[in-house]
Design an enzyme around this catalytic site. Structure first.
Site, mmCIF file in Angstrom:
data_model
loop_
_atom_site.group_PDB
_atom_site.id
_atom_site.type_symbol
_atom_site.label_atom_id
_atom_site.label_comp_id
_atom_site.label_asym_id
_atom_site.label_seq_id
_atom_site.Cartn_x
_atom_site.Cartn_y
_atom_site.Cartn_z
ATOM 1 N N CYS A 76 0.849 -1.201 0.000
ATOM 2 C CA CYS A 76 0.000 0.000 0.000
ATOM 3 C C CYS A 76 0.885 1.253 0.000
ATOM 4 O O CYS A 76 1.650 1.460 -0.928
ATOM 5 C CB CYS A 76 -0.990 -0.045 1.162
ATOM 6 S SG CYS A 76 -2.370 1.114 0.949
ATOM 7 N N HIS A 176 -3.880 -4.695 -0.331
ATOM 8 C CA HIS A 176 -3.485 -5.316 0.933
ATOM 9 C C HIS A 176 -3.549 -6.834 0.783
ATOM 10 O O HIS A 176 -4.613 -7.433 0.954
ATOM 11 C CB HIS A 176 -4.421 -4.864 2.057
ATOM 12 C CG HIS A 176 -4.187 -3.457 2.483
ATOM 13 N ND1 HIS A 176 -3.254 -3.110 3.428
ATOM 14 C CD2 HIS A 176 -4.755 -2.291 2.071
ATOM 15 C CE1 HIS A 176 -3.259 -1.798 3.596
ATOM 16 N NE2 HIS A 176 -4.158 -1.278 2.786
ATOM 17 N N GLU A 178 -2.546 -9.008 2.784
ATOM 18 C CA GLU A 178 -2.885 -9.595 4.086
ATOM 19 C C GLU A 178 -4.386 -9.567 4.371
ATOM 20 O O GLU A 178 -4.853 -10.223 5.293
ATOM 21 C CB GLU A 178 -2.106 -8.882 5.206
ATOM 22 C CG GLU A 178 -2.623 -7.517 5.603
ATOM 23 C CD GLU A 178 -2.228 -6.365 4.692
ATOM 24 O OE1 GLU A 178 -2.495 -5.204 5.073
ATOM 25 O OE2 GLU A 178 -1.663 -6.610 3.604
#
Length: 196
Positions: A76, A176, A178
């Site tokens: 990001c 993202h 994750e």
């Protein structure tokens, strides 16, 4: 061993937990001198680019990242900070990935670009292994890297922008991983497998 660089401008835990789910034990580091002891590193980031860049410089991270010879990936804002410059605060960044970060031209769409979106692979790379045209990842951003030779994968939101970039041992993911379920897990595994 994986280092997660903590500059105070990121939600470290979600990234750490994602790697732990892959059987890794990442270490959050707060000193640039620690970086050279790790096989690969993550530069996460959220917030305003000028604030984050100021913290990187004041913390001595710029030189440590510049000297790092192993795989290092920004996520990001972390990806944007690896580029040459950004319109967000009009600041010079780390310059490890060619290209500028500019405000997304979203037209009539809502800004920031927030939510799930498709990816388009531009060229094959260890980081893009297993990506499919139907895969979606989770974005939250209002600035983006312009598409250029460093672009591996692009996204579309009002305009085409870089979603995954790489140059030498440096890489970045605008979304993202994750928070991107199975697709994100696969991409993080690709980073673990990436040899430079």
């Amino acid at each position: 061993m994986i280092a997660i660089i903590n500059t105070g401008c990121a939600n470290i835990n979600s990234v750490r937990f994602a790697f732990e789910r892959l059987g890794q034990t990442p270490e959050v580091i707060t000193s640039p001198e620690q970086l050279k002891n790790f096989e690969r590193a993550i530069l996460p980031g959220v917030g305003h680019a000028s604030v984050a860049m100021k913290r990187l410089i004041e913390g001595g991270w710029q030189e440590a990242i510049n000297d790092y010879q192993r795989p290092l990936m920004g996520i990001c804002l972390g990806m944007q900070l690896l580029c040459e410059s950004t319109e967000e605060g009009n600041v010079q960044c780390l310059g490890k990935i060619p290209g500028q970060v500019k405000a997304l031209d979203v037209g009539s769409l809502t800004s920031p670009h927030m939510g799930w979106n498709h990816l388009m692979v531009h060229r094959g790379h260890a980081l893009t292994k297993g990506l499919d045209i139907n895969d979606q990842v989770y974005f939250v951003h209002s600035f983006a890297h312009t598409v250029n030779d460093a672009t591996l994968v692009s996204g579309e939101y009002g305009q085409t922008f870089s979603a995954i970039v790489a140059n030498d041992n440096y890489a970045g993911m605008q979304f993202h991983p994750e928070r991107s379920a199975k697709v994100g897990t696969r991409l993080l595994q690709n980073f673990l497998d990436w040899q430079v």
